[in-house]
Motif scaffolding. Sequence first.
Motif, PDB file in Angstrom:
ATOM      1  N   LEU A 170       1.185  -1.616  -0.106  1.00 16.55           N
ATOM      2  CA  LEU A 170       0.017   0.128  -0.152  1.00 16.55           C
ATOM      3  C   LEU A 170       0.483   1.181  -0.112  1.00 16.55           C
ATOM      4  CD1 LEU A 170      -2.466   1.179   0.726  1.00 16.55           C
ATOM      5  CD2 LEU A 170      -2.158   1.366   2.597  1.00 16.55           C
ATOM      6  N   VAL A 171       0.708   1.943  -0.394  1.00 12.03           N
ATOM      7  CA  VAL A 171       1.399   3.207  -0.456  1.00 12.03           C
ATOM      8  C   VAL A 171      -0.036   4.940  -0.489  1.00 12.03           C
ATOM      9  CG1 VAL A 171       2.454   5.163  -2.249  1.00 12.03           C
ATOM     10  CG2 VAL A 171       3.383   2.707  -2.507  1.00 12.03           C
ATOM     11  N   ALA A 172       0.550   5.498   0.278  1.00 13.29           N
ATOM     12  CA  ALA A 172      -0.807   5.837   1.187  1.00 13.29           C
ATOM     13  C   ALA A 172      -0.830   7.375   1.573  1.00 13.29           C
ATOM     14  CB  ALA A 172      -1.371   5.521   2.157  1.00 13.29           C
ATOM     15  N   GLY A 173      -1.238   8.091   1.457  1.00  7.74           N
ATOM     16  CA  GLY A 173      -1.079   9.864   1.315  1.00  7.74           C
ATOM     17  C   GLY A 173      -2.178  10.856   1.186  1.00  7.74           C
ATOM     18  N   ALA A 174      -2.214  11.934   1.773  1.00  5.00           N
ATOM     19  CA  ALA A 174      -2.661  13.000   1.185  1.00  5.00           C
ATOM     20  C   ALA A 174      -2.174  13.329  -0.320  1.00  5.00           C
ATOM     21  CB  ALA A 174      -2.923  13.831   2.082  1.00  5.00           C
ATOM     22  N   THR A 175      -3.402  14.561  -1.220  1.00 10.21           N
ATOM     23  CA  THR A 175      -2.834  14.237  -2.164  1.00 10.21           C
ATOM     24  C   THR A 175      -1.461  15.948  -1.829  1.00 10.21           C
ATOM     25  OG1 THR A 175      -5.103  13.970  -3.431  1.00 10.21           O
ATOM     26  CG2 THR A 175      -3.772  16.079  -4.614  1.00 10.21           C
ATOM     27  N   GLY A 176      -0.382  15.567  -2.754  1.00  9.43           N
ATOM     28  CA  GLY A 176       0.230  16.945  -2.824  1.00  9.43           C
ATOM     29  C   GLY A 176       1.523  16.388  -2.133  1.00  9.43           C
ATOM     30  N   THR A 177       1.501  14.877  -1.118  1.00 15.24           N
ATOM     31  CA  THR A 177       2.708  14.116  -0.426  1.00 15.24           C
ATOM     32  C   THR A 177       3.925  13.376  -0.894  1.00 15.24           C
ATOM     33  OG1 THR A 177       1.502  12.524   0.257  1.00 15.24           O
ATOM     34  CG2 THR A 177       1.287  14.586   1.367  1.00 15.24           C
ATOM     35  N   LEU A 226      -1.639  -6.924   2.711  1.00 19.06           N
ATOM     36  CA  LEU A 226      -0.884  -5.974   2.263  1.00 19.06           C
ATOM     37  C   LEU A 226       0.582  -6.127   3.022  1.00 19.06           C
ATOM     38  CD1 LEU A 226      -2.852  -3.248   1.050  1.00 19.06           C
ATOM     39  CD2 LEU A 226      -2.894  -5.531  -0.280  1.00 19.06           C
ATOM     40  N   ALA A 227       1.558  -6.579   2.426  1.00 22.99           N
ATOM     41  CA  ALA A 227       2.535  -6.756   3.878  1.00 22.99           C
ATOM     42  C   ALA A 227       3.563  -5.377   3.718  1.00 22.99           C
ATOM     43  CB  ALA A 227       3.291  -8.499   3.116  1.00 22.99           C
ATOM     44  N   ASN A 228       3.802  -4.524   2.974  1.00 26.51           N
ATOM     45  CA  ASN A 228       3.956  -3.656   2.686  1.00 26.51           C
ATOM     46  C   ASN A 228       3.832  -2.455   2.607  1.00 26.51           C
ATOM     47  OD1 ASN A 228       6.405  -5.220   2.305  1.00 26.51           O
ATOM     48  ND2 ASN A 228       5.894  -5.663   0.101  1.00 26.51           N
ATOM     49  N   ARG A 229       4.308  -1.509   3.626  1.00 22.98           N
ATOM     50  CA  ARG A 229       3.973   0.206   3.307  1.00 22.98           C
ATOM     51  C   ARG A 229       4.065   1.432   3.733  1.00 22.98           C
ATOM     52  NH1 ARG A 229      -0.460  -0.506   7.443  1.00 22.98           N
ATOM     53  NH2 ARG A 229      -0.472   1.339   7.232  1.00 22.98           N
ATOM     54  N   VAL A 230       4.256   2.055   2.704  1.00 17.42           N
ATOM     55  CA  VAL A 230       4.493   3.482   2.682  1.00 17.42           C
ATOM     56  C   VAL A 230       3.530   4.369   2.749  1.00 17.42           C
ATOM     57  CG1 VAL A 230       5.777   4.843   0.862  1.00 17.42           C
ATOM     58  CG2 VAL A 230       6.728   2.491   0.924  1.00 17.42           C
ATOM     59  N   GLN A 231       3.354   5.359   3.892  1.00 25.45           N
ATOM     60  CA  GLN A 231       2.650   5.633   4.633  1.00 25.45           C
ATOM     61  C   GLN A 231       3.408   7.030   3.952  1.00 25.45           C
ATOM     62  OE1 GLN A 231      -0.922   5.156   5.205  1.00 25.45           O
ATOM     63  NE2 GLN A 231      -0.842   7.795   4.571  1.00 25.45           N
ATOM     64  N   HIS A 232       2.821   8.121   3.190  1.00 24.07           N
ATOM     65  CA  HIS A 232       2.920   9.713   3.007  1.00 24.07           C
ATOM     66  C   HIS A 232       1.995  10.255   4.423  1.00 24.07           C
ATOM     67  CE1 HIS A 232       5.909   9.607   0.348  1.00 24.07           C
ATOM     68  NE2 HIS A 232       4.844   8.555  -0.623  1.00 24.07           N
ATOM     69  N   ALA A 233       2.415  11.623   4.029  1.00 24.50           N
ATOM     70  CA  ALA A 233       1.264  12.496   5.132  1.00 24.50           C
ATOM     71  C   ALA A 233      -0.168  12.206   5.353  1.00 24.50           C
ATOM     72  CB  ALA A 233       1.932  13.924   4.598  1.00 24.50           C
ATOM     73  N   LEU A 234      -0.612  12.386   6.568  1.00 26.79           N
ATOM     74  CA  LEU A 234      -2.241  12.496   6.632  1.00 26.79           C
ATOM     75  C   LEU A 234      -3.182  13.516   6.816  1.00 26.79           C
ATOM     76  CD1 LEU A 234      -3.433   9.046   7.659  1.00 26.79           C
ATOM     77  CD2 LEU A 234      -3.676   9.736   5.079  1.00 26.79           C
ATOM     78  N   ARG A 235      -3.932  14.771   6.814  1.00 26.72           N
ATOM     79  CA  ARG A 235      -3.879  15.617   7.203  1.00 26.72           C
ATOM     80  C   ARG A 235      -4.576  14.968   8.066  1.00 26.72           C
ATOM     81  NH1 ARG A 235      -0.063  17.254   4.676  1.00 26.72           N
ATOM     82  NH2 ARG A 235      -0.236  17.720   3.223  1.00 26.72           N
ATOM     83  N   ALA A 236      -5.604  16.187   9.196  1.00 29.21           N
ATOM     84  CA  ALA A 236      -6.077  15.661  10.091  1.00 29.21           C
ATOM     85  C   ALA A 236      -7.443  17.133  10.465  1.00 29.21           C
ATOM     86  CB  ALA A 236      -5.558  15.735  11.349  1.00 29.21           C
ATOM     87  N   PHE A 237      -7.643  17.705   9.252  1.00 25.99           N
ATOM     88  CA  PHE A 237      -8.654  18.954   9.414  1.00 25.99           C
ATOM     89  C   PHE A 237     -10.006  18.820   9.801  1.00 25.99           C
ATOM     90  CE2 PHE A 237      -5.795  20.367   5.801  1.00 25.99           C
ATOM     91  CZ  PHE A 237      -4.556  20.803   6.863  1.00 25.99           C
ATOM     92  N   THR A 238     -10.180  17.162  10.322  1.00 24.58           N
ATOM     93  CA  THR A 238     -11.970  17.438  10.122  1.00 24.58           C
ATOM     94  C   THR A 238     -12.187  16.113  10.867  1.00 24.58           C
ATOM     95  OG1 THR A 238     -12.480  15.896   8.568  1.00 24.58           O
ATOM     96  CG2 THR A 238     -12.640  18.630   7.862  1.00 24.58           C
ATOM     97  N   GLU A 284       1.256  12.265  15.999  1.00 24.92           N
ATOM     98  CA  GLU A 284       2.203  13.416  15.169  1.00 24.92           C
ATOM     99  C   GLU A 284       3.160  12.942  14.296  1.00 24.92           C
ATOM    100  OE1 GLU A 284       5.754  15.588  17.958  1.00 24.92           O
ATOM    101  OE2 GLU A 284       4.715  14.896  18.897  1.00 24.92           O
ATOM    102  N   VAL A 285       3.975  11.685  13.629  1.00 18.79           N
ATOM    103  CA  VAL A 285       4.967  12.057  12.736  1.00 18.79           C
ATOM    104  C   VAL A 285       3.735  12.103  11.735  1.00 18.79           C
ATOM    105  CG1 VAL A 285       6.243  10.458  11.687  1.00 18.79           C
ATOM    106  CG2 VAL A 285       6.576  10.666  14.202  1.00 18.79           C
ATOM    107  N   LEU A 286       2.162  11.252  11.691  1.00 19.52           N
ATOM    108  CA  LEU A 286       2.039  11.454  10.007  1.00 19.52           C
ATOM    109  C   LEU A 286       1.399  12.409   9.851  1.00 19.52           C
ATOM    110  CD1 LEU A 286       0.318   7.629  10.788  1.00 19.52           C
ATOM    111  CD2 LEU A 286       2.292   8.651   9.129  1.00 19.52           C
ATOM    112  N   THR A 287       1.807  13.870  10.351  1.00 22.13           N
ATOM    113  CA  THR A 287       0.430  14.795   9.704  1.00 22.13           C
ATOM    114  C   THR A 287       1.862  15.892   9.851  1.00 22.13           C
ATOM    115  OG1 THR A 287       0.246  14.856  12.752  1.00 22.13           O
ATOM    116  CG2 THR A 287      -1.762  14.461  11.691  1.00 22.13           C
TER     117      THR A 287
END
Length: 527
Positions: A53-60, A342-354, A377-380
């Motif tokens: 899985l490669v995840a993260g907010a738009t533009g990260t 999904l054994a492999n994870r690459v997690q880019h930044a997430l937003r926490a506005f709402t 804290e790290v993910l935001t």
Amino acid sequence: MATKTPAELIAALTAGYTFTGSSIALGAAIVDGQARPEAQVSLPLAMMNRHGLVAGATGTGKTVTLHMMAEQLSTAGVPVFMADIKGDLTGLATAAEGSEKLTARTQALGQHWESKAFPVEFLALGGNGNGVPVRATITSFGPILLARVLGLNETQESSLQLVFHYADTKGLELYDLKDLRAVIQFLTSEPGKADLTELGGLSKATAGVILRNLITLDAQGMGEFFGMPEFDTAELLRTAPDGRGVITCLELPSIQDKPLLFSTFLMWLLADLFRDLPEVGDADKPKLVFFFDEAHLLFTGASKAFLNAITQTVRLIRSKGVGIFFVTQTPKDVPGDVLAQLANRVQHALRAFTPDDAKALKATVSTFPTSDYDLEEVLTSLGIGEAVVTVMNENGAPTPVALTRMRAPGSLMGPSTEDAIKAVIAGSALLPTYGTAVDPVSAYEKLQAPATVPSTGPAVGTPLPPPPPVALPVPANDGGGMASEVIGALGGALGGGVKSMIRSMGSSLGRNLMRDMFGTAPRKRKR
């Protein structure tokens, strides 16, 4: 905040990401705010068929991560498939230009950066956009996937399966939308009234609904995605003369407003690959890595049977040497049964506005192994091009969670020029085979002039074989392994009668019947 000292964390990460076999370098661990080149974060090549899985907010930085991973896979001789939603990945065909800023970044990561272009093949659905046209026949696409594109309910989907069964038994080839429309129009006409009655489970009213949806689909310009020549998914497994894997980019900018079509089409590609590839077990490297961008589109509004078939495909295709990486904004976009594989994870930044963002953040944190970081804290607070990584090591265990600054690609980060793209397409070895649409004799012609057009199957009007068996109670599963996986998937998608039939066959034949998981049909492949 890390609970270990910086030296202890560097030592733990270095040990956790040291592998004996080949690996894909992802970047350098960030410790105490700085990238540490001595703590390289990588992904074992042999574990890439364990999916990811490669995840993260738009533009990260998700797209750049895909770009960089595709380059290294190609260098390792592994073919790659990528759905290019925005056209950004065309830059793979053009060598990047260096700069002082890029040099400073790559040196800080311990990366030996080299400007390089890669062997790329550009495809376009139906030729709608820049790329070699990719088409599927209606028969091969199958009733279950087509029902999803048409937005049919379960009853209408079952009726569509009966129409496909009728066409198969009558030797009526369904190559494009006009063929399927011709069959339904015949069944709802006076000459076809008797055949419609014999089908039993297909009412004239339901046939009319399906016909109207087909007409609407055609009017929206989607009919060009179906037809001949049909794309052979074996083309995705090619390597270049220099041994590098070919990176196949399916260009989709022109159909961004048709998400259901392209996400379902990608699933057809996977299902088609699955039925053809042999079992390989554990290998030093995958046969293909398939990046499924905008993965949430695949699952949104999907029926239980469709989700079940996706889950089983993901579970079983890794034994064929294919790795799938889903690319989306948050892990919540992927159903739990799929996410668990999904054994492999690459997690880019997430937003926490709402409040919904905060809930998604907590859910994401809960899916990671225990770590030395405060992940909420790290993910935001991650910067662009930074990610939290954990992968499967060579022993099948998760690596330590690593805050990582990702490596830079060697090719252009952004779209190639129009002229460069056209030059790649013009020089494609696939263009002579797939470049021009053809319209061979099929159901439309046979039903227009049944007396004069030669048939490859029984003539229309001959006695109709019994329709497919309806769902029946099925005995409890008394076996395990792949056969039971197949039976479970098929039961949800095609009904209990098929399950009963499969139980009476050997496991080898059961694997061959996997082609029906999505209602797709076998076809003669070019070799």
